[in-house]
Design an enzyme around this catalytic site. Sequence first.
Site, mmCIF file in Angstrom:
data_model
loop_
_atom_site.group_PDB
_atom_site.id
_atom_site.type_symbol
_atom_site.label_atom_id
_atom_site.label_comp_id
_atom_site.label_asym_id
_atom_site.label_seq_id
_atom_site.Cartn_x
_atom_site.Cartn_y
_atom_site.Cartn_z
ATOM 1 N N GLU A 172 41.346 37.105 35.977
ATOM 2 C CA GLU A 172 41.256 36.177 34.862
ATOM 3 C C GLU A 172 40.501 36.922 33.766
ATOM 4 O O GLU A 172 39.446 37.504 34.037
ATOM 5 C CB GLU A 172 40.465 34.934 35.301
ATOM 6 C CG GLU A 172 40.611 33.811 34.325
ATOM 7 C CD GLU A 172 39.784 32.584 34.686
ATOM 8 O OE1 GLU A 172 39.382 32.438 35.857
ATOM 9 O OE2 GLU A 172 39.547 31.793 33.768
ATOM 10 N N ARG A 227 36.400 39.749 50.967
ATOM 11 C CA ARG A 227 35.946 40.338 49.719
ATOM 12 C C ARG A 227 34.891 41.405 49.996
ATOM 13 O O ARG A 227 34.312 41.451 51.086
ATOM 14 C CB ARG A 227 35.400 39.273 48.778
ATOM 15 C CG ARG A 227 34.151 38.559 49.274
ATOM 16 C CD ARG A 227 33.574 37.638 48.206
ATOM 17 N NE ARG A 227 34.593 36.884 47.502
ATOM 18 C CZ ARG A 227 34.807 36.965 46.177
ATOM 19 N NH1 ARG A 227 34.070 37.755 45.432
ATOM 20 N NH2 ARG A 227 35.722 36.234 45.606
ATOM 21 N N LYS A 262 30.044 36.819 39.149
ATOM 22 C CA LYS A 262 30.207 36.867 37.700
ATOM 23 C C LYS A 262 29.049 36.168 36.998
ATOM 24 O O LYS A 262 28.556 36.647 35.980
ATOM 25 C CB LYS A 262 31.509 36.166 37.312
ATOM 26 C CG LYS A 262 32.606 37.112 36.901
ATOM 27 C CD LYS A 262 33.859 36.362 36.496
ATOM 28 C CE LYS A 262 35.084 37.219 36.779
ATOM 29 N NZ LYS A 262 36.347 36.544 36.581
HETATM 30 P P1 ATP Z 1 36.298 33.959 39.123
HETATM 31 O O1 ATP Z 1 35.211 33.231 39.778
HETATM 32 O O2 ATP Z 1 36.222 33.960 37.634
HETATM 33 O O3 ATP Z 1 37.671 33.668 39.648
HETATM 34 P P2 ATP Z 1 36.643 36.513 40.427
HETATM 35 O O4 ATP Z 1 35.567 37.490 40.781
HETATM 36 O O5 ATP Z 1 37.460 35.931 41.506
HETATM 37 O O6 ATP Z 1 35.952 35.435 39.521
HETATM 38 P P3 ATP Z 1 39.096 37.249 39.166
HETATM 39 O O7 ATP Z 1 39.293 37.806 37.825
HETATM 40 O O8 ATP Z 1 39.710 35.968 39.489
HETATM 41 O O9 ATP Z 1 37.558 37.230 39.374
HETATM 42 O O10 ATP Z 1 39.490 38.333 40.276
HETATM 43 C C1 ATP Z 1 40.669 39.081 40.254
HETATM 44 C C2 ATP Z 1 41.007 39.542 41.649
HETATM 45 O O11 ATP Z 1 39.955 40.301 42.207
HETATM 46 C C3 ATP Z 1 41.248 38.363 42.567
HETATM 47 O O12 ATP Z 1 42.429 38.605 43.307
HETATM 48 C C4 ATP Z 1 40.041 38.352 43.448
HETATM 49 O O13 ATP Z 1 40.347 37.847 44.722
HETATM 50 C C5 ATP Z 1 39.635 39.825 43.492
HETATM 51 N N1 ATP Z 1 38.198 39.962 43.739
HETATM 52 C C6 ATP Z 1 37.193 39.396 43.061
HETATM 53 N N2 ATP Z 1 35.997 39.696 43.614
HETATM 54 C C7 ATP Z 1 36.253 40.492 44.685
HETATM 55 C C8 ATP Z 1 35.439 41.146 45.676
HETATM 56 N N3 ATP Z 1 34.104 41.036 45.693
HETATM 57 N N4 ATP Z 1 36.066 41.889 46.621
HETATM 58 C C9 ATP Z 1 37.405 42.016 46.614
HETATM 59 N N5 ATP Z 1 38.225 41.431 45.732
HETATM 60 C C10 ATP Z 1 37.671 40.673 44.767
#
Ligand code: ATP
Length: 593
Positions: A67, A298, A308
Amino acid sequence: MNKPATGDKAQPHSAAQVTNFIRNIIEADLAQGKNAARTWSGKPGPAAVQAPAPPDPAKIRTRFPPEPNGYLHYGHAKSICLNFGAALQYDGRCHMRFDDTNPVTEDTEYVDSILDAVKWLGFNWRENLYYASDYFDTLYDFAEAFIQHDLAYVDSLSADEMREYRGTLTEAGKSSPYRDRSRNENLALFRRMKAGEFPDGAHVLRLKIDMSSPNINLRDPVIYRIRHAHHHRTGGKWCVYPMYDYTHCISDALENITHSLCTLEFEDHRPLYDWVLQKLASFGLLAYPLPQQYEFARLNLSYVVLSKRKLIQLVEEKHVDGWDDPRMPTLVGARRRGFMPEGFRLFADRIGVSKSDSWIDMSVLEDCMRETLNETAPRRMAVLDPVKLIVDNIQADGEENCEAPNHPQKPEWGKRAMPFSRELWIEREDFMEIPSKGYFRLFPGSQVRLRFGFVVKCTGAEKDAAGNITAVHCEVMPDSKSGTPGADAYKVKGNIHWVSARHAYKADVRLYDRLFAVPHPGAERDFLLDMNPDSKKLVHAWCEPALRDAKPEERFQFERHGYFCADRSDSKPGAPVFNRTVTLRDSWGKPST
Ligand code: ATP
Ligand code: MG
């Protein structure tokens, strides 16, 4: 008697042996030809209603769907390496897709920085750059189709009421009084929502699934809400915006994604993902095979925070110097610090992908960076805590040309000049007036080799009134120059680095260390209290002359110190500023010697 199985012994670590259950799934799918029937017209769209398209040239399609509401962090790097890595390995494609359904928090600044970060990590989405907002028309049409099939309704409960009606984990939800609105009424209301006739929050569109489902995600999830807000791509065109769960699965289907990889918190959303796509396929709006969601753990990394919200707090409250502060676990920060994309890819391979949450120690990432930097960074000398070494048997204007190899294992990288003169800089800790046991560096009477230079004999030191050493004195052994036949005759135990004072370049060097002092910041108190007070130190270092020409982002090993990178923002031509990327060895949690 049977011989003991050799497999009982621990195997050496290699990327190929690390578990990655996603690869196993993909290989099984490929073996079964599960996705062989897919077609691809070159642009995403509702496949079922498109003209017949040729078979998809890509064996699999994955996607990375951030996002655009923040900067990418180390955790995203895991997801990027997994998605793009799988596409590379299995002759597939990985789509870059922005999940831009929330106009209020998103911005093109984030879009640009995310694209930069993915490119920097070494991946290429080719022509496959998409935005969920490109599908707003289709998503809207599909929502009307749900209404037409009596599987969606406009609800007019307030947000609080809706929460109350939703029930809890142990208690079924109850139906909204608006659940039985007629198809025509729903359609008319939804069109009026789209036309902007209602204020934010007046109505929402919900799927009609099951208010008593044990899975709360299936209790008539909201799929559209009213938001009178400017969108960074669609501008003022829309005032109704689709919700994430609804958008994500449809975007995957429109793009022909085969394996939709996401983190474990989406496991409970998978039944909704499948429900939406199966219904649309049954309406004839999507074609089989449908994409399939798989969840993986994750990345949780010690000594940093990856939430975030906490990263934003660190920046906004100025606990760090912005998003690209080299101590931040963002990819812009990593880049500025000198971390290497190859190091992240090695890290992703090494930690593997599993289905259960665990913690990875920061030292694993740092070791990956050390390994890649060791291979790629030329060697240089810099004195970070300088004291003068005066060679008394050289004349004031005397000068000797010494040469030092750019990499000890790579003679093909050549050598650079290291002028040697009467006044040198050495590290303060390389002299002791009264040596402790086992100290082999400079002390009165000792002999040491000045690396790639000469052997010198220490003759004494000068002190100021407070007893601080202000200069060390020595005499050079003229026949001891490194690389000459006479050099081997000198057997010395100490070997220290130096730079010629007259030729040296004085640089600002930032000694970065871990941002947090404890492995799990915030576990026991406010995470800000766990910050490492010594995570940034500025020193003025004396560097060998060759470092004066370092270009932004050039990386070096400063011998005996660690890996350093010329800062990409603050360096000027002929005046680079250096950031310490990582020390040569991991000293965390070990008693200092
Ligand atoms: P939000 O809370 O805004 O959704 P987010 O960290 O999930 O935050 P996104 O931009 O939605 O951010 O994440 C993009 C992709 O990265 C998603 O597929 C998410 O699952 C993956 N992602 C985010 N954080 C991690 C992490 N710590 N380890 C592995 N993958 C991650
Ligand atoms: Mg997310």
